[in-house]
Design a protein around this motif. Structure first.
Motif, PDB file in Angstrom:
ATOM      1  N   ILE A  45       0.455  -1.451  -0.388  1.00 19.56           N
ATOM      2  CA  ILE A  45       0.054   0.050   0.092  1.00 19.56           C
ATOM      3  C   ILE A  45       1.158   0.870  -0.040  1.00 19.56           C
ATOM      4  O   ILE A  45       1.941   1.017   0.429  1.00 19.56           O
ATOM      5  N   ASN A  46       0.317   3.004  -0.329  1.00 19.28           N
ATOM      6  CA  ASN A  46       1.137   3.706  -0.208  1.00 19.28           C
ATOM      7  C   ASN A  46       0.735   4.346   0.357  1.00 19.28           C
ATOM      8  O   ASN A  46      -0.186   3.916   1.413  1.00 19.28           O
ATOM      9  N   GLN A  47       1.513   5.183   0.827  1.00 20.15           N
ATOM     10  CA  GLN A  47       1.014   6.078   1.833  1.00 20.15           C
ATOM     11  C   GLN A  47       0.378   7.079   1.975  1.00 20.15           C
ATOM     12  O   GLN A  47      -0.836   6.992   3.286  1.00 20.15           O
ATOM     13  N   ARG A  48      -0.891   7.544   0.372  1.00 22.22           N
ATOM     14  CA  ARG A  48      -1.713   7.829   0.280  1.00 22.22           C
ATOM     15  C   ARG A  48      -3.047   7.171   0.414  1.00 22.22           C
ATOM     16  O   ARG A  48      -3.951   7.406   1.712  1.00 22.22           O
ATOM     17  N   SER A  49      -2.680   5.881   0.271  1.00 26.07           N
ATOM     18  CA  SER A  49      -4.042   4.848   0.370  1.00 26.07           C
ATOM     19  C   SER A  49      -4.191   4.812   2.397  1.00 26.07           C
ATOM     20  O   SER A  49      -5.006   4.615   2.222  1.00 26.07           O
ATOM     21  N   LEU A  50      -2.540   4.876   2.412  1.00 21.71           N
ATOM     22  CA  LEU A  50      -2.752   4.207   4.065  1.00 21.71           C
ATOM     23  C   LEU A  50      -3.302   5.193   4.461  1.00 21.71           C
ATOM     24  O   LEU A  50      -4.117   5.115   5.676  1.00 21.71           O
ATOM     25  N   ALA A  51      -3.551   6.675   4.549  1.00 25.40           N
ATOM     26  CA  ALA A  51      -4.435   7.552   5.011  1.00 25.40           C
ATOM     27  C   ALA A  51      -5.404   7.977   4.987  1.00 25.40           C
ATOM     28  O   ALA A  51      -6.215   7.935   6.216  1.00 25.40           O
ATOM     29  N   GLU A  52      -5.845   7.272   3.395  1.00 22.78           N
ATOM     30  CA  GLU A  52      -7.883   7.141   3.521  1.00 22.78           C
ATOM     31  C   GLU A  52      -7.830   5.964   4.452  1.00 22.78           C
ATOM     32  O   GLU A  52      -8.721   6.293   5.171  1.00 22.78           O
ATOM     33  N   VAL A  53      -7.056   5.048   4.552  1.00 22.94           N
ATOM     34  CA  VAL A  53      -8.064   3.981   4.764  1.00 22.94           C
ATOM     35  C   VAL A  53      -7.728   3.905   6.638  1.00 22.94           C
ATOM     36  O   VAL A  53      -8.693   3.578   7.591  1.00 22.94           O
ATOM     37  N   LEU A  54      -6.646   5.236   7.462  1.00 19.01           N
ATOM     38  CA  LEU A  54      -6.686   5.138   8.810  1.00 19.01           C
ATOM     39  C   LEU A  54      -7.387   6.376   8.905  1.00 19.01           C
ATOM     40  O   LEU A  54      -7.400   7.028  10.162  1.00 19.01           O
ATOM     41  N   ASP A  55      -7.838   7.062   8.236  1.00 17.83           N
ATOM     42  CA  ASP A  55      -8.335   7.661   7.803  1.00 17.83           C
ATOM     43  C   ASP A  55      -8.025   8.971   8.946  1.00 17.83           C
ATOM     44  O   ASP A  55      -8.104   9.956   9.939  1.00 17.83           O
ATOM     45  N   SER A  56      -6.229   9.117   8.151  1.00 21.92           N
ATOM     46  CA  SER A  56      -5.629  10.293   9.327  1.00 21.92           C
ATOM     47  C   SER A  56      -4.910  11.296   7.635  1.00 21.92           C
ATOM     48  O   SER A  56      -4.651  10.766   6.913  1.00 21.92           O
ATOM     49  N   SER A  57      -4.642  12.393   8.542  1.00 24.82           N
ATOM     50  CA  SER A  57      -3.462  13.165   7.323  1.00 24.82           C
ATOM     51  C   SER A  57      -2.582  12.072   6.752  1.00 24.82           C
ATOM     52  O   SER A  57      -1.690  11.821   7.427  1.00 24.82           O
ATOM     53  N   PRO A  58      -1.740  12.757   5.988  1.00 27.33           N
ATOM     54  CA  PRO A  58      -0.861  11.812   5.317  1.00 27.33           C
ATOM     55  C   PRO A  58       0.108  12.101   5.573  1.00 27.33           C
ATOM     56  O   PRO A  58       1.054  11.621   6.184  1.00 27.33           O
ATOM     57  N   PRO A  59       0.539  13.947   6.686  1.00 30.49           N
ATOM     58  CA  PRO A  59       1.970  13.859   6.841  1.00 30.49           C
ATOM     59  C   PRO A  59       1.671  13.392   9.087  1.00 30.49           C
ATOM     60  O   PRO A  59       2.737  12.459   8.654  1.00 30.49           O
ATOM     61  N   SER A  60       0.919  13.146   8.940  1.00 33.78           N
ATOM     62  CA  SER A  60       0.976  12.341  10.429  1.00 33.78           C
ATOM     63  C   SER A  60       1.097  10.873  10.322  1.00 33.78           C
ATOM     64  O   SER A  60       1.382  10.395  10.791  1.00 33.78           O
ATOM     65  N   VAL A  61       0.452  10.513   8.776  1.00 34.21           N
ATOM     66  CA  VAL A  61       0.936   8.782   8.179  1.00 34.21           C
ATOM     67  C   VAL A  61       2.148   8.403   7.940  1.00 34.21           C
ATOM     68  O   VAL A  61       2.996   7.714   8.632  1.00 34.21           O
TER      69      VAL A  61
END
Length: 133
Positions: A29-45
Protein backbone atom coordinates in the motif's frame (compact mmCIF):
# COMPACT_ATOMS: atom_id res chain seq x y z
CA UNK A 1 21.16 9.69 35.93
CA UNK A 2 21.38 9.35 32.16
CA UNK A 3 18.53 8.28 29.94
CA UNK A 4 18.76 4.65 28.99
CA UNK A 5 17.55 3.71 25.55
CA UNK A 6 14.45 1.60 25.83
CA UNK A 7 14.28 -1.69 23.98
CA UNK A 8 12.28 -1.43 20.79
CA UNK A 9 10.27 -4.61 20.63
CA UNK A 10 6.83 -3.13 20.11
CA UNK A 11 5.15 -0.03 18.72
CA UNK A 12 4.60 2.79 21.22
CA UNK A 13 1.15 3.86 20.19
CA UNK A 14 -2.13 2.25 19.13
CA UNK A 15 -1.89 4.31 15.94
CA UNK A 16 1.40 2.58 15.11
CA UNK A 17 -0.24 -0.80 15.64
CA UNK A 18 -3.05 0.26 13.31
CA UNK A 19 -0.46 1.12 10.65
CA UNK A 20 1.14 -2.32 10.98
CA UNK A 21 -2.23 -4.07 10.73
CA UNK A 22 -3.26 -2.04 7.70
CA UNK A 23 0.05 -2.66 5.91
CA UNK A 24 -0.16 -6.35 6.76
CA UNK A 25 -3.61 -6.49 5.18
CA UNK A 26 -2.46 -4.68 2.04
CA UNK A 27 1.26 -5.25 1.49
CA UNK A 28 2.57 -2.65 -0.92
CA UNK A 29 0.00 0.00 0.00
CA UNK A 30 1.22 3.55 -0.60
CA UNK A 31 1.16 6.24 2.09
CA UNK A 32 -1.69 8.18 0.48
CA UNK A 33 -3.91 5.10 0.45
CA UNK A 34 -2.83 4.23 3.97
CA UNK A 35 -3.82 7.72 5.13
CA UNK A 36 -7.28 7.15 3.62
CA UNK A 37 -7.62 3.74 5.30
CA UNK A 38 -6.61 5.20 8.66
CA UNK A 39 -8.69 8.36 8.13
CA UNK A 40 -5.60 10.39 8.98
CA UNK A 41 -3.61 13.17 7.37
CA UNK A 42 -0.75 12.22 5.03
CA UNK A 43 1.87 14.06 7.15
CA UNK A 44 0.76 12.17 10.29
CA UNK A 45 0.92 8.85 8.46
CA UNK A 46 4.34 9.74 7.10
CA UNK A 47 5.65 10.41 10.62
CA UNK A 48 4.16 7.14 11.90
CA UNK A 49 5.82 5.27 9.03
CA UNK A 50 9.12 7.05 9.70
CA UNK A 51 9.07 5.81 13.30
CA UNK A 52 8.09 2.28 12.36
CA UNK A 53 10.78 2.15 9.69
CA UNK A 54 13.38 3.48 12.15
CA UNK A 55 12.67 0.64 14.60
CA UNK A 56 12.62 -2.03 11.90
CA UNK A 57 8.90 -2.86 11.64
CA UNK A 58 8.23 -1.30 8.25
CA UNK A 59 10.10 -0.99 4.97
CA UNK A 60 9.54 1.49 2.16
CA UNK A 61 10.20 0.35 -1.40
CA UNK A 62 9.97 2.23 -4.68
CA UNK A 63 7.19 0.85 -6.86
CA UNK A 64 9.02 -0.67 -9.86
CA UNK A 65 6.22 0.35 -12.25
CA UNK A 66 5.58 3.85 -10.86
CA UNK A 67 8.94 5.09 -9.61
CA UNK A 68 7.45 8.15 -7.91
CA UNK A 69 5.29 5.93 -5.70
CA UNK A 70 6.62 4.34 -2.52
CA UNK A 71 5.15 1.07 -1.27
CA UNK A 72 4.98 0.04 2.38
CA UNK A 73 5.81 -3.50 3.49
CA UNK A 74 6.14 -5.19 6.85
CA UNK A 75 9.61 -6.41 7.67
CA UNK A 76 10.18 -9.84 9.16
CA UNK A 77 10.49 -8.10 12.53
CA UNK A 78 7.06 -6.50 11.99
CA UNK A 79 5.48 -9.81 10.96
CA UNK A 80 6.94 -11.61 13.98
CA UNK A 81 5.72 -8.84 16.28
CA UNK A 82 2.12 -9.11 14.97
CA UNK A 83 2.24 -12.90 15.20
CA UNK A 84 3.40 -12.72 18.83
CA UNK A 85 0.72 -10.14 19.63
CA UNK A 86 -1.94 -12.47 18.27
CA UNK A 87 -0.54 -15.47 20.14
CA UNK A 88 -0.48 -13.52 23.40
CA UNK A 89 -4.02 -12.26 22.84
CA UNK A 90 -5.22 -15.81 22.12
CA UNK A 91 -3.60 -17.13 25.32
CA UNK A 92 -5.14 -14.36 27.40
CA UNK A 93 -8.58 -14.86 25.86
CA UNK A 94 -8.38 -18.63 26.32
CA UNK A 95 -7.50 -18.16 30.00
CA UNK A 96 -10.53 -15.90 30.51
CA UNK A 97 -12.86 -18.19 28.55
CA UNK A 98 -11.72 -21.16 30.63
CA UNK A 99 -13.11 -19.45 33.73
CA UNK A 100 -16.56 -18.95 32.17
CA UNK A 101 -19.41 -21.43 32.41
CA UNK A 102 -20.65 -23.07 29.20
CA UNK A 103 -23.84 -20.99 29.40
CA UNK A 104 -21.87 -17.76 29.64
CA UNK A 105 -19.62 -18.78 26.73
CA UNK A 106 -22.73 -19.52 24.63
CA UNK A 107 -24.21 -16.11 25.52
CA UNK A 108 -20.91 -14.46 24.61
CA UNK A 109 -20.90 -16.26 21.26
CA UNK A 110 -24.42 -15.05 20.53
CA UNK A 111 -23.45 -11.47 21.34
CA UNK A 112 -20.23 -11.62 19.32
CA UNK A 113 -22.07 -13.06 16.32
CA UNK A 114 -24.51 -10.14 16.45
CA UNK A 115 -21.61 -7.71 16.85
CA UNK A 116 -19.81 -9.19 13.84
CA UNK A 117 -22.95 -8.89 11.70
CA UNK A 118 -23.37 -5.25 12.74
CA UNK A 119 -19.70 -4.47 12.05
CA UNK A 120 -19.90 -6.10 8.62
CA UNK A 121 -22.69 -3.68 7.71
CA UNK A 122 -20.56 -0.62 8.44
CA UNK A 123 -19.27 1.50 5.59
CA UNK A 124 -15.92 3.24 5.31
CA UNK A 125 -12.20 2.46 5.27
CA UNK A 126 -11.72 2.26 9.05
CA UNK A 127 -14.25 -0.59 9.27
CA UNK A 128 -11.84 -2.92 7.42
CA UNK A 129 -8.97 -2.08 9.77
CA UNK A 130 -11.22 -2.69 12.79
CA UNK A 131 -12.06 -6.16 11.46
CA UNK A 132 -8.39 -7.12 11.16
CA UNK A 133 -7.46 -6.15 14.71
Amino acid sequence: MGLRPRPVDRPDLPSQLRVLLAVEGTQGINQRSLAEVLDSSPPSVSRLCDRLQAVGFLQRRVNPERRREVELHLTEHGRVFLERQREQRERELAAVLATMSPAHRAALMTGLTAFQAAAAGREGPSASVARTA
